[in-house]
Design a protein around this motif. Sequence first.
Motif, short mmCIF file in Angstrom:
data_model
loop_
_atom_site.label_atom_id
_atom_site.label_comp_id
_atom_site.label_asym_id
_atom_site.label_seq_id
_atom_site.Cartn_x
_atom_site.Cartn_y
_atom_site.Cartn_z
N GLN A 176 66.75 63.32 17.53
CA GLN A 176 66.07 64.58 17.21
C GLN A 176 64.62 64.33 16.78
N TRP A 177 64.41 63.26 16.02
CA TRP A 177 63.05 62.95 15.60
C TRP A 177 62.17 62.56 16.79
N ILE A 178 62.77 61.97 17.83
CA ILE A 178 61.98 61.66 19.03
C ILE A 178 61.37 62.93 19.59
N PHE A 179 62.18 63.98 19.73
CA PHE A 179 61.68 65.25 20.26
C PHE A 179 60.70 65.92 19.31
N ILE A 180 61.02 65.94 18.03
CA ILE A 180 60.19 66.65 17.05
C ILE A 180 58.80 66.04 16.96
N ILE A 181 58.72 64.72 16.81
CA ILE A 181 57.42 64.07 16.62
C ILE A 181 56.59 64.12 17.90
N GLU A 182 57.22 63.80 19.03
CA GLU A 182 56.46 63.79 20.27
C GLU A 182 56.06 65.21 20.69
N GLY A 183 56.90 66.20 20.40
CA GLY A 183 56.54 67.58 20.69
C GLY A 183 55.39 68.07 19.82
N ALA A 184 55.37 67.69 18.55
CA ALA A 184 54.30 68.09 17.65
C ALA A 184 52.96 67.51 18.10
N ILE A 185 52.97 66.27 18.58
CA ILE A 185 51.74 65.66 19.10
C ILE A 185 51.20 66.46 20.29
N THR A 186 52.11 66.90 21.17
CA THR A 186 51.71 67.69 22.33
C THR A 186 51.08 69.01 21.92
N VAL A 187 51.69 69.71 20.98
CA VAL A 187 51.14 70.99 20.51
C VAL A 187 49.73 70.80 19.95
N LEU A 188 49.55 69.79 19.15
CA LEU A 188 48.25 69.54 18.54
C LEU A 188 47.19 69.28 19.60
N PHE A 189 47.48 68.43 20.57
CA PHE A 189 46.49 68.14 21.60
C PHE A 189 46.27 69.35 22.49
N GLY A 190 47.32 70.14 22.74
CA GLY A 190 47.16 71.34 23.55
C GLY A 190 46.16 72.31 22.95
N LEU A 191 46.23 72.49 21.65
CA LEU A 191 45.29 73.40 20.98
C LEU A 191 43.86 72.87 21.05
N VAL A 192 43.70 71.57 20.87
CA VAL A 192 42.37 70.97 20.93
C VAL A 192 41.79 71.05 22.34
N SER A 193 42.65 70.94 23.35
CA SER A 193 42.17 70.85 24.73
C SER A 193 41.54 72.14 25.24
N PHE A 194 41.78 73.28 24.57
CA PHE A 194 41.11 74.51 24.97
C PHE A 194 39.59 74.36 24.90
N ALA A 195 39.13 73.51 24.01
CA ALA A 195 37.69 73.31 23.85
C ALA A 195 37.15 72.16 24.70
N LEU A 196 38.02 71.45 25.42
CA LEU A 196 37.61 70.23 26.10
C LEU A 196 37.44 70.38 27.61
N LEU A 197 38.20 71.27 28.25
CA LEU A 197 38.22 71.33 29.71
C LEU A 197 37.27 72.40 30.25
N PRO A 198 36.28 72.04 31.08
CA PRO A 198 35.48 73.04 31.78
C PRO A 198 36.24 73.54 33.00
N SER A 199 35.95 74.75 33.45
CA SER A 199 36.67 75.30 34.60
C SER A 199 36.14 74.76 35.92
N SER A 200 34.88 74.32 35.94
CA SER A 200 34.26 73.83 37.18
C SER A 200 32.98 73.07 36.81
N PRO A 201 32.35 72.39 37.77
CA PRO A 201 31.08 71.71 37.46
C PRO A 201 30.02 72.66 36.89
N ASP A 202 30.03 73.91 37.33
CA ASP A 202 29.05 74.89 36.84
C ASP A 202 29.20 75.17 35.35
N HIS A 203 30.40 74.95 34.82
CA HIS A 203 30.66 75.26 33.41
C HIS A 203 30.82 74.00 32.56
N ALA A 204 30.44 72.86 33.11
CA ALA A 204 30.52 71.60 32.36
C ALA A 204 29.31 71.47 31.45
#
Length: 487
Positions: free
Chosen positions: A204-232
């Motif tokens: 259970q801890w395998i799922f909980i810890i690894e899932g929490a890491i994914t959620v955290l990075f997912g939230l941060v990634s909204f600020a990291l990915l441009p939609s295209s070269p024009d928006h980089a």
Amino acid sequence: MDKVSSRTSTDPEKNVDASSVGSDQPVVNSELERVVWRKLDVWILPVVTIFYLLSFLDRTNIGNAKVAGLLTDLKMTPRQYSIALTVTYVPYIAAELPSNLLLKIVGPNLMLPAMLTLWGVVTTCQGTVKTYGGLLACRFFLGLLEGGVFPGLVLYLSFFYPRLRLQTRIAAFFSAASISGAFGGIMAYGIINLKGKDGHSGWQWIFIIEGAITVLFGLVSFALLPSSPDHARFFNEEEKAYVKSKLKEDGAIQDEVSDSFSWGEVGKAFTSVHVIIVGIIFFFSGVVLYSLAYFTPSIVQSLGFTAAKAQLMSVPPFSVAFVVTMITAYISDRYQCRGWVTVFASVLCTVGFAMFLGSTNHHVQYGSLFLSIPGTYLMAPAISTWNANNAAPHVRRATAIAIGFIMTNSGGILATWLLGSLSPPPRYTKATKILLIFSVLMGFFAIVNIVWLKRENNKKKATRTHLTRSQEAPGLGDKSAWFVYSL
């Protein structure tokens, strides 16, 4: 920077043969050439790589959880375990094509991070389930949210990189799959020691810890990915213009009309000979890939290692797979030999499974994993790039990529049963025989595709020669003759 117009085709499902495009000359700027790809490698590639690492980790960590006691605690049989894995793939496959077609419309900068965050939540919830039914529900929604990730990431990279630079980058992020196999084993080895803490089992801890890491990075990634070269944000205007000119010169992007949605282009992808042939390879590759991804810890455990030791002993073959994948990707990009890299991968898999099947020595069987695992993990970026290279405009390429991964994950369904209830440990004889046959067939169909593509290229070469001799103006007549398939 000198900009030169690039020829486009009304049927651009071919690679640009820059050396033969009449008087048009490729855009050349050595200074920008060094800068723009380095910036993309720094700003885009690491984010995409982490996306796929977390995707593969969260989908396959159930293999580590199985070894850590999942089946015992939820009173599951091997057959029920296979059903749980299969449930993941049904929505996964259903989501791939619509997800890829929507990616550009919604915006990859919004769609990809949203999927990442949501499946992280589902992964975490897996760590709280108390019943088999609860696990099935989590696996269903995990598949639904993850379905568009790999085809979406391949398509996303094609928004930024020309075809000749694509496989190294796809290999870089797909190598995260082999890293996740190694990383997941190490994490699982440490995490299962939390067994009993706050009333949760080690699995259970395998799922909980690894899932929490994914959620955290997912939230941060909204600020990291441009939609295209024009928006980089990391590009200035000159760099944006240069990247777009290289993509147009390469045929990776067309004009707005050509790249707009069309059901006709969707249909052309489904009827393209090379897409069908590579799709067959994708299916066989998917069976091999997911068999090893889900069952390597169990295979290693069947060789006489304890559950904890099996987690660690699964790390070295995946580490070797990462190195081999990157080396072969560089060779493939350098010499444009996607097909022959695929053949080489099939040879590694064939030899590996033959060793496992033909020997009863546990050292030899464990050593066979250092061939079969690198073989299947280097094949995926090769055929993914091969598929993407030979499909355009955007809608046809998005569809072709999705078709490839639909076939891969259809193979994943078979994989969940092969080494599960259909072929019991410790020998996995029936499964190994099937994987051996599929490994041979991957190489066979790769050679068939090479021969077919080469024949088509020869036809185009003859047509180009005719157009040149007849002094027909560039851009007139059979425009598709100026394009060749990638081998």
